[in-house]
Design an enzyme around this catalytic site. Structure first.
Site, mmCIF file in Angstrom:
data_model
loop_
_atom_site.group_PDB
_atom_site.id
_atom_site.type_symbol
_atom_site.label_atom_id
_atom_site.label_comp_id
_atom_site.label_asym_id
_atom_site.label_seq_id
_atom_site.Cartn_x
_atom_site.Cartn_y
_atom_site.Cartn_z
ATOM 1 N N ASP A 12 2.876 9.377 -3.077
ATOM 2 C CA ASP A 12 4.283 9.000 -2.887
ATOM 3 C C ASP A 12 5.145 10.155 -2.377
ATOM 4 O OD1 ASP A 12 3.669 6.434 -3.862
ATOM 5 O OD2 ASP A 12 3.856 7.161 -5.922
ATOM 6 N N HIS A 40 3.187 2.437 0.909
ATOM 7 C CA HIS A 40 3.810 3.315 1.895
ATOM 8 C C HIS A 40 5.066 2.625 2.414
ATOM 9 C CE1 HIS A 40 -0.275 5.471 2.802
ATOM 10 N NE2 HIS A 40 0.101 5.556 1.545
HETATM 11 P P1 GDP Z 1 3.919 7.408 0.362
HETATM 12 O O1 GDP Z 1 3.141 6.601 -0.610
HETATM 13 O O2 GDP Z 1 3.496 8.840 0.438
HETATM 14 O O3 GDP Z 1 3.994 6.791 1.730
HETATM 15 O O4 GDP Z 1 5.432 7.449 -0.183
HETATM 16 P P2 GDP Z 1 6.265 6.205 -0.778
HETATM 17 O O5 GDP Z 1 6.704 5.368 0.372
HETATM 18 O O6 GDP Z 1 5.551 5.559 -1.887
HETATM 19 O O7 GDP Z 1 7.482 6.951 -1.461
HETATM 20 C C1 GDP Z 1 8.433 7.640 -0.737
HETATM 21 C C2 GDP Z 1 9.801 6.944 -0.941
HETATM 22 O O8 GDP Z 1 10.837 7.803 -0.536
HETATM 23 C C3 GDP Z 1 9.971 5.702 -0.105
HETATM 24 O O9 GDP Z 1 10.781 4.810 -0.784
HETATM 25 C C4 GDP Z 1 10.658 6.215 1.156
HETATM 26 O O10 GDP Z 1 11.439 5.228 1.802
HETATM 27 C C5 GDP Z 1 11.525 7.288 0.591
HETATM 28 N N1 GDP Z 1 11.715 8.472 1.456
HETATM 29 C C6 GDP Z 1 10.805 9.090 2.243
HETATM 30 N N2 GDP Z 1 11.320 10.214 2.762
HETATM 31 C C7 GDP Z 1 12.591 10.317 2.297
HETATM 32 C C8 GDP Z 1 13.620 11.295 2.435
HETATM 33 O O11 GDP Z 1 13.488 12.315 3.096
HETATM 34 N N3 GDP Z 1 14.772 11.051 1.744
HETATM 35 C C9 GDP Z 1 14.976 9.948 0.995
HETATM 36 N N4 GDP Z 1 16.128 9.805 0.360
HETATM 37 N N5 GDP Z 1 14.004 9.017 0.825
HETATM 38 C C10 GDP Z 1 12.827 9.217 1.467
HETATM 39 MG MG MG Z 2 3.440 5.364 -2.194
#
Ligand code: GDP
Ligand code: MG
Length: 425
Positions: A12, A40
């Site tokens: 995440d 994701h």
């Molecule tokens: P992954 O599993 O690595 O793809 O990550 P996730 O999607 O589970 O979690 C990352 C969360 O943070 C998601 O809800 C994204 O929309 C959000 N997100 C990603 N990058 C940023 C950022 O730079 N700032 C903010 N505020 N939210 C972000």
């Molecule tokens: Mg995730």
């Protein structure tokens, strides 16, 4: 340049968001491990999407997406996810999505087995997503799994279902449940019909792509600390989340990864069980969880949170062989007066500056230092110059201590909310 985008921490970190951004420069995006336990989240001009199984490149027109043999695919979930995307106007066709004929099928009995075992463990549970991932990988290595190619090529699929169900019923007898052969076969047929048009020999696709000089982006699920071999075993996932495994899990071991990009979150979060030394509690944790929206994308579970964890992050960068890193969610820290960082672990008077063997994490306490906060909104920043000096100093600190150059900083969830770092930090 073939590139792997991988998680440095517990997952995440924002991998999906970075794959969505960087896929612009790639021809093929491939998921190489895991199943629908991934979540994701991608926000772009097409809307907000949570992808569990499909590669995040599916939202880019012109990109071919591949689900590699290293994946485990719940074909019912697959059909639902394809439908969910179609409902939002994203067309998923055999042209823009290819499923390896060697990918393993996650069966309903794997989900059942996962749930039964987690329930049996009660308060000792491993924190599984209850989506059958552990049991299906176990069966894969026991050579008792179905592959998507079976749907196309098996001479006697019913016979295989019967034989495997017979074995599975012996395995799960202690739980007091049995699996029905006809029901299992019917399920395979029903959802098999939906995935079949996507199934092909993706190895050939990669060979052709290589000959034509096409660029491949490898998309990881979870992070280094959940890797089955190098993570906090047994509180890991059941697959290899590591970049070096990507060409194998993609079904293209002949491809070289030219660059590994590690995704580091500006603070820490973890879903599920296991040691998480930097974990915060009480009001401070609630504030960070709230600010960061730290609730599981796949499960909705509140994520455990903590400050940036240097020993864990340095370890993640090392085992991923990250050539460069991306720091995500820097904007989330804007509310803090001072920013805590876990710089080491302490256990019985002993200090660990590097990440120790998982069992030694029990009883470890975080050694916390504070960095200056910036206390202003940075979510509109487009260049390093737009960032307050305290934020730049925090980034410089990360770069120096974890030993990898920061090439992007993400300051918002939307596709365009990022800073490309060129020159000195
Ligand atoms: P992954 O599993 O690595 O793809 O990550 P996730 O999607 O589970 O979690 C990352 C969360 O943070 C998601 O809800 C994204 O929309 C959000 N997100 C990603 N990058 C940023 C950022 O730079 N700032 C903010 N505020 N939210 C972000
Ligand atoms: Mg995730």
């Amino acid at each position: 340049m073939n590139t792997a985008i991988v998680g440095i921490n517990w997952g995440d970190e924002g991998k999906g968001r970075m794959v969505d951004l960087l896929s612009e420069n790639f021809d093929v995006v491939v998921r190489y491990q895991g199943g629908n336990n991934a979540g994701h989240t991608v926000i772009n001009e097409k809307g907000k999407f949570v992808l569990n199984l499909l590669p995040s490149g599916i939202l880019r027109d012109g990109v071919v997406n591949v689900m590699g043999p290293g994946m485990v695919i719940d074909i019912k979930h697959f059909s639902e996810e394809v439908q969910r995307l179609a409902d939002k106007g994203v067309s998923v066709t055999p042209e823009n999505l290819k499923v390896s004929d060697r990918a393993v099928i996650c069966m309903p009995y794997h989900v059942q087995q996962d749930i039964m075992e987690e329930d049996r463990l009660a308060d000792k549970k491993a924190g599984s997503t209850r989506r059958g991932i552990g049991p299906v990988y176990a069966d894969k290595y026991f050579r008792k799994a179905f592959k998507t190619g079976d749907l196309l090529y098996s001479a006697d699929l019913y016979g295989k279902v019967r034989d495997i169900c017979e074995w599975k019923n012996i395995q799960i007898a202690g739980y007091g449940k049995t699996i029905d052969v006809d029901e299992t076969y019917y399920w395979l047929m029903k959802y098999g019909d939906i995935i079949k048009p996507f199934v092909c020999d993706t190895g050939e696709l990669f060979l052709k792509a290589q000959k034509e000089g096409k660029k491949v982006l490898f998309e990881a699920q979870l992070g280094a600390l959940r890797d089955i071999d190098l993570g906090i075993y047994p509180y890991t996932s059941s697959s290899s989340t590591i970049a070096a495994y990507a060409p194998i899990g993609a079904g293209a071991p002949f491809l070289k990864i030219d660059k590994t990009v590690g995704i580091v979150k500006a603070y820490s979060s973890a879903v599920g069980g296991g040691p998480f030394v930097c974990e915060m509690s009480g009001k401070a944790a609630e504030a960070l969880r709230e600010a960061g929206g730290e609730y599981g994308a796949a499960t909705g579970r509140p994520r455990r949170v903590g400050p940036l964890d240097i020993p864990a992050t340095e370890y993640g960068v090392r085992v991923q062989g990250a050539d460069e890193i991306v720091v995500t969610k820097l904007d989330i820290l804007s509310y803090m007066d001072k920013i805590p960082v876990c710089v080491a672990y302490e256990r019985n008077g002993e200090i660990y500056k590097t990440f120790p063997y998982p069992d030694l994490l029990d009883g470890c306490k975080p050694v916390i230092e504070y960095k200056k906060g910036w206390k202003c909104d940075i979510s509109a920043a487009k260049t390093l110059d737009d960032l307050p000096k305290e934020a730049r100093s925090y980034l410089r600190y990360i770069q120096k201590t974890v030993g990898a150059k920061i090439t992007y900083v993400s300051v918002g969830a939307e596709r365009d909310s990022y800073i490309k770092v060129s020159g000195r930090m």
